[in-house]
Scaffold this motif. Structure first.
Motif, PDB file in Angstrom:
ATOM      1  N   GLU A  81     -32.022  -7.638  24.876  1.00 33.03           N
ATOM      2  CA  GLU A  81     -31.865  -8.143  23.523  1.00 33.03           C
ATOM      3  C   GLU A  81     -33.115  -8.929  23.149  1.00 33.03           C
ATOM      4  O   GLU A  81     -33.554  -9.796  23.896  1.00 33.03           O
ATOM      5  CB  GLU A  81     -30.636  -9.041  23.437  1.00 33.03           C
ATOM      6  CG  GLU A  81     -30.350  -9.511  22.031  1.00 33.03           C
ATOM      7  CD  GLU A  81     -29.101 -10.357  21.973  1.00 33.03           C
ATOM      8  OE1 GLU A  81     -28.010  -9.780  21.857  1.00 33.03           O
ATOM      9  OE2 GLU A  81     -29.236 -11.589  22.072  1.00 33.03           O
ATOM     10  N   VAL A  82     -33.689  -8.605  22.002  1.00 33.01           N
ATOM     11  CA  VAL A  82     -34.890  -9.266  21.504  1.00 33.01           C
ATOM     12  C   VAL A  82     -34.523 -10.025  20.237  1.00 33.01           C
ATOM     13  O   VAL A  82     -33.776  -9.519  19.387  1.00 33.01           O
ATOM     14  CB  VAL A  82     -36.000  -8.240  21.204  1.00 33.01           C
ATOM     15  CG1 VAL A  82     -37.214  -8.908  20.567  1.00 33.01           C
ATOM     16  CG2 VAL A  82     -36.394  -7.504  22.479  1.00 33.01           C
ATOM     17  N   THR A  83     -35.034 -11.257  20.115  1.00 37.52           N
ATOM     18  CA  THR A  83     -34.804 -12.064  18.922  1.00 37.52           C
ATOM     19  C   THR A  83     -36.040 -12.035  18.044  1.00 37.52           C
ATOM     20  O   THR A  83     -37.143 -12.317  18.508  1.00 37.52           O
ATOM     21  CB  THR A  83     -34.503 -13.530  19.299  1.00 37.52           C
ATOM     22  OG1 THR A  83     -33.353 -13.563  20.129  1.00 37.52           O
ATOM     23  CG2 THR A  83     -34.261 -14.376  18.052  1.00 37.52           C
ATOM     24  N   PHE A  84     -35.845 -11.673  16.783  1.00 34.07           N
ATOM     25  CA  PHE A  84     -36.893 -11.751  15.770  1.00 34.07           C
ATOM     26  C   PHE A  84     -36.556 -12.948  14.900  1.00 34.07           C
ATOM     27  O   PHE A  84     -35.530 -12.953  14.215  1.00 34.07           O
ATOM     28  CB  PHE A  84     -36.927 -10.487  14.903  1.00 34.07           C
ATOM     29  CG  PHE A  84     -37.298  -9.240  15.648  1.00 34.07           C
ATOM     30  CD1 PHE A  84     -38.611  -8.809  15.697  1.00 34.07           C
ATOM     31  CD2 PHE A  84     -36.322  -8.494  16.297  1.00 34.07           C
ATOM     32  CE1 PHE A  84     -38.951  -7.656  16.380  1.00 34.07           C
ATOM     33  CE2 PHE A  84     -36.653  -7.336  16.973  1.00 34.07           C
ATOM     34  CZ  PHE A  84     -37.976  -6.919  17.025  1.00 34.07           C
ATOM     35  N   ASN A  85     -37.391 -13.959  14.934  1.00 32.93           N
ATOM     36  CA  ASN A  85     -37.201 -15.130  14.089  1.00 32.93           C
ATOM     37  C   ASN A  85     -38.160 -15.019  12.917  1.00 32.93           C
ATOM     38  O   ASN A  85     -39.362 -14.838  13.111  1.00 32.93           O
ATOM     39  CB  ASN A  85     -37.465 -16.425  14.879  1.00 32.93           C
ATOM     40  CG  ASN A  85     -37.365 -17.648  13.993  1.00 32.93           C
ATOM     41  OD1 ASN A  85     -38.381 -18.214  13.598  1.00 32.93           O
ATOM     42  ND2 ASN A  85     -36.160 -18.032  13.676  1.00 32.93           N
ATOM     43  N   PHE A  86     -37.623 -15.085  11.714  1.00 31.16           N
ATOM     44  CA  PHE A  86     -38.426 -14.930  10.503  1.00 31.16           C
ATOM     45  C   PHE A  86     -38.297 -16.168   9.631  1.00 31.16           C
ATOM     46  O   PHE A  86     -37.203 -16.737   9.496  1.00 31.16           O
ATOM     47  CB  PHE A  86     -37.937 -13.734   9.679  1.00 31.16           C
ATOM     48  CG  PHE A  86     -38.176 -12.399  10.302  1.00 31.16           C
ATOM     49  CD1 PHE A  86     -39.421 -11.782  10.211  1.00 31.16           C
ATOM     50  CD2 PHE A  86     -37.162 -11.720  10.956  1.00 31.16           C
ATOM     51  CE1 PHE A  86     -39.632 -10.528  10.766  1.00 31.16           C
ATOM     52  CE2 PHE A  86     -37.359 -10.487  11.509  1.00 31.16           C
ATOM     53  CZ  PHE A  86     -38.612  -9.873  11.418  1.00 31.16           C
ATOM     54  N   LYS A  87     -39.413 -16.530   9.026  1.00 33.92           N
ATOM     55  CA  LYS A  87     -39.437 -17.598   8.013  1.00 33.92           C
ATOM     56  C   LYS A  87     -39.755 -16.959   6.673  1.00 33.92           C
ATOM     57  O   LYS A  87     -40.522 -15.991   6.592  1.00 33.92           O
ATOM     58  CB  LYS A  87     -40.517 -18.632   8.339  1.00 33.92           C
ATOM     59  CG  LYS A  87     -40.400 -19.244   9.729  1.00 33.92           C
ATOM     60  CD  LYS A  87     -39.335 -20.293   9.798  1.00 33.92           C
ATOM     61  CE  LYS A  87     -39.402 -21.143  11.039  1.00 33.92           C
ATOM     62  NZ  LYS A  87     -38.929 -20.613  12.255  1.00 33.92           N
ATOM     63  N   LYS A  88     -39.176 -17.505   5.629  1.00 35.92           N
ATOM     64  CA  LYS A  88     -39.393 -16.977   4.279  1.00 35.92           C
ATOM     65  C   LYS A  88     -40.807 -17.290   3.826  1.00 35.92           C
ATOM     66  O   LYS A  88     -41.305 -18.385   4.037  1.00 35.92           O
ATOM     67  CB  LYS A  88     -38.381 -17.544   3.294  1.00 35.92           C
ATOM     68  CG  LYS A  88     -38.298 -16.778   2.000  1.00 35.92           C
ATOM     69  CD  LYS A  88     -37.081 -17.156   1.211  1.00 35.92           C
ATOM     70  CE  LYS A  88     -36.227 -15.912   1.039  1.00 35.92           C
ATOM     71  NZ  LYS A  88     -35.003 -16.159   0.320  1.00 35.92           N
TER      72      LYS A  88
END
Length: 163
Positions: free
Chosen positions: A155-162
């Motif tokens: 499982e890979v986490t993609f953390n995104f900021k606006k």
């Protein structure tokens, strides 16, 4: 290649998953609408796979929310994804296609990667092998099961900021 995100080697592995899940055998997807995921709308950026990621989600219209994804590593586009979440039969389905940096497709011409809705739970929307999480109005996480050629998955986490 490590970037086989759900392409031909998609594997849902509950033993390794912490934030992703799968629909039980024979179960139907729950009722849902685009309103349940409309908070994804916007221009998002983050880091993954040793590069910069960008994901852009359009507003709900025409029964779908369209998105594009791009990974840039070492000054080069690693790959793109294009797709949508659409309303179908009173539920949602997440569909996408992958492209190399030169826009040559990974999947066959008429092939689409398709992921059924598992559940909507507060600030999380679960599709088979993917979970979309609203952290705040300016931050989201996308959890994805990534399969390798040897059949293993993580499982890979993609953390995104606006933006």
């Amino acid at each position: 290649m490590r970037y086989f995100i759900c392409a031909l080697f998609f594997v849902v592995s509950a033993a390794h998953a912490q934030n992703t899940t799968a629909l039980p055998e024979g179960a139907a997807s729950p009722k849902a609408t685009l309103k349940d995921i409309s908070w994804m709308q916007g221009h998002w950026s983050g880091e993954a796979f040793g590069g910069i990621t960008e994901e852009i989600w359009g507003p709900p219209s025409g029964g779908s929310m369209m998105f594009s994804f791009k990974l840039v590593s070492d000054g080069q586009v690693g790959f793109y994804e294009l797709g949508h979440i659409r309303e179908l039969d009173n539920t949602l389905v997440y569909e996408l296609k992958h492209f190399h940096g030169d826009l040559k497709g990974w999947e066959e011409k008429d092939e689409v990667q398709s992921f059924k809705l598992v559940k909507v739970d507060g600030k999380r929307v679960y599709f088979e092998g993917f979970t979309f999480e609203k952290v705040s109005n300016d931050e989201i996480n996308i959890y994805a099961q990534i399969g390798d050629e040897d059949g293993s998955a993580e499982e890979v986490t993609f953390n995104f900021k606006k933006e």
